[in-house]
Design a protein around this motif. Structure first.
Motif, short mmCIF file in Angstrom:
data_model
loop_
_atom_site.label_atom_id
_atom_site.label_comp_id
_atom_site.label_asym_id
_atom_site.label_seq_id
_atom_site.Cartn_x
_atom_site.Cartn_y
_atom_site.Cartn_z
N VAL A 1 0.84 -1.19 0.00
CA VAL A 1 0.00 0.00 0.00
C VAL A 1 0.88 1.25 0.00
O VAL A 1 1.94 1.26 0.60
N MET B 1 2.31 2.76 3.30
CA MET B 1 3.30 2.06 4.12
C MET B 1 4.53 2.95 4.31
O MET B 1 5.01 3.57 3.37
N TYR C 1 7.52 1.98 5.86
CA TYR C 1 8.78 1.28 6.11
C TYR C 1 8.99 0.25 5.02
O TYR C 1 8.14 0.08 4.14
N VAL D 1 7.56 -9.97 10.53
CA VAL D 1 6.71 -10.27 9.38
C VAL D 1 5.23 -10.22 9.77
O VAL D 1 4.38 -9.94 8.95
N GLU D 2 4.93 -10.45 11.06
CA GLU D 2 3.54 -10.55 11.47
C GLU D 2 2.86 -9.19 11.49
O GLU D 2 3.49 -8.17 11.72
N ASP D 3 1.57 -9.21 11.28
CA ASP D 3 0.79 -7.99 11.37
C ASP D 3 0.73 -7.55 12.83
O ASP D 3 0.37 -8.32 13.71
N ARG E 1 -2.86 -7.16 15.35
CA ARG E 1 -3.64 -8.22 15.98
C ARG E 1 -3.39 -8.25 17.48
O ARG E 1 -2.28 -8.12 17.94
N LYS F 1 -4.07 -13.08 19.08
CA LYS F 1 -3.28 -14.30 18.92
C LYS F 1 -2.22 -14.35 20.02
O LYS F 1 -1.67 -13.33 20.41
N ARG G 1 5.28 -12.92 18.00
CA ARG G 1 5.13 -11.48 18.10
C ARG G 1 5.72 -10.99 19.40
O ARG G 1 5.53 -11.61 20.43
N LYS H 1 -4.05 -5.75 2.24
CA LYS H 1 -4.34 -4.37 2.68
C LYS H 1 -4.56 -3.46 1.49
O LYS H 1 -5.27 -2.47 1.57
N ASP I 1 -0.78 -14.16 8.66
CA ASP I 1 -0.56 -13.20 9.73
C ASP I 1 0.64 -12.35 9.34
O ASP I 1 1.70 -12.45 9.94
N THR I 2 0.51 -11.53 8.31
CA THR I 2 1.65 -10.77 7.83
C THR I 2 1.28 -9.30 7.64
O THR I 2 0.11 -8.93 7.67
N TYR I 3 2.31 -8.52 7.40
CA TYR I 3 2.16 -7.08 7.26
C TYR I 3 1.30 -6.68 6.08
O TYR I 3 0.78 -5.57 6.03
N GLN J 1 -6.39 -8.27 8.36
CA GLN J 1 -6.70 -9.31 9.33
C GLN J 1 -8.20 -9.42 9.54
O GLN J 1 -8.73 -9.16 10.63
#
Lengths: 176, 196
Positions: free
Chosen positions: A136, A139, A141, A150-152, A155, A158, A165, B101, B134-136, B140
């Protein structure tokens, strides 16, 4: 006589001397390194003299613990006539990630350099349209750099330990 | 050798006795030549059995949805015969698959283009919660951008699960009050998504 790794290496060293080094051939694919100022000269030489006219891939690798040469930009080339592939890398400091663009030589570099910029923040000097292509636009970075998980991060539902995380990740333990 | 012909020579009448589902009559009073009931119930009944789904399929759940629409599972049995491929005609947005996203504004745009009353079904783990991604780069769960009525779990869900989700949507449609979309709660819900 068909082109071999040895001939390619010999021709390169004849022409560039000390400016091409670290020759290896993992899984039979010739790989070498050159200073980043030299990348276009090497590409041009390979194109004109050795027939590597197909730029298969441009990507980058982040080595966070290699101070002064954290980012490696990797070029994959293919000689379609001889059916031989090679790859070479240029290393750059992550604080000044400026590398000359290959868009004048290869049209396909346009897309691939935008992608490399998007994920690693390599600034391709002279690229006609260097902006994000996959992620997008908002973003702020470069997600494939190793300091970013790597994880969002939005959240909350979880289990952190199970999903890597926060806490002790491979990066914070400095295992690279 | 003569080919045995099994069809159409002596056509057999289909046995339709007790073999067709007919929607139950709503509650009401009836007599000779008239039937009186709530307007709401009639509208609910009509809407429920003529849903126009809008498929928003981005990955493998979309393949399961294709099976759901095909003759074996046959979503048409439930009155959802006609898929609309413009949001302006549709009542039911079915989001099937991973929404990145970058795709999120598109989902929202499609939702905004649908006319009220509109329902949303999130099919599969990715649309419900991001799933394994579960990534950037992956949203989600689509409930971060649009309100969702029914979640269908599975990775991907079988066609039976998708049909079950549609039946749950039908329950909602059937029992929805005509004034629901004007209530302060509903407006607050939309406001929480930044939709006026």
């Amino acid at each position: 006589m068909s082109l071999t790794n040895e001939i390619v290496q010999q021709r390169l060293t004849e022409y560039f001397g000390e400016a091409v080094f670290n020759f290896t051939a993992p899984y039979g694919m010739l790989t070498f390194e050159t200073p980043k100022e030299n990348n276009l000269k090497v590409l041009q030489f390979l194109y004109d003299e050795l027939g590597f006219q197909f730029l298969t891939d441009v990507t980058a690798v982040h080595y966070p613990n290699d101070k002064g040469r954290e980012l490696a930009v990797v070029y994959h080339l293919h000689n379609l006539v001889e059916n031989i592939r090679i790859r070479f890398k240029v290393f750059t400091d992550i604080n000044t990630p400026d590398v000359f663009t290959a868009t004048r030589l290869f049209e396909s570099a346009n897309w691939q350099e935008r992608e490399t910029y998007d994920f690693y923040g390599v600034n391709f000097v002279g690229h006609p349209n260097l902006r994000r292509i996959m992620n997008v636009d908002e973003m702020d970075y470069f997600p494939q750099r190793k300091e970013y998980p790597v994880e969002d991060q939005t959240r909350r539902d979880k289990d952190d330990e199970m999903f890597g995380r926060g806490g002790d990740t491979a990066f914070t333990k400095d295992v690279y | 050798m003569a080919r045995p012909v099994r069809f159409n020579i002596h056509p057999k009448k289909a046995d339709i006795h007790d073999n067709i589902a007919i929607a139950d009559m709503p509650e009401g009073s009836q007599g000779e030549g008239y039937f009186a009931t709530n307007f709401e119930k009639i509208v609910g009944l009509a809407r429920k059995n003529s849903l126009w789904p809008l498929p928003f399929a981005t990955s493998c759940c979309g393949i399961e949805f294709m099976a759901t629409m095909a003759p074996h599972y046959d979503l048409a049995r439930f009155g959802a015969e006609r898929l609309g491929f413009t949001p302006r005609q549709c009542d039911l947005l079915m989001v099937m698959g991973t929404i990145s996203k970058k795709m999120a504004p598109v989902v929202k745009q499609v939702y905004l283009q649908m006319a009220e009353p509109r329902w949303v079904m999130a099919v599969g783990a990715c649309a419900c919660s991001g799933g394994i991604f579960d990534t950037y780069s992956v949203l989600q769960g689509i409930d971060q951008v649009v309100p969702v009525d029914v979640y269908v779990p599975g990775c991907p869900p079988r066609p039976e699960a998708i049909i079950d989700g549609v039946l749950r949507i039908q329950d909602l449609v059937h029992n929805e009050s005509l004034r629901r979309r004007n209530t302060p709660e509903y407006k607050a819900l939309l406001n929480s998504y930044g939709i006026q």
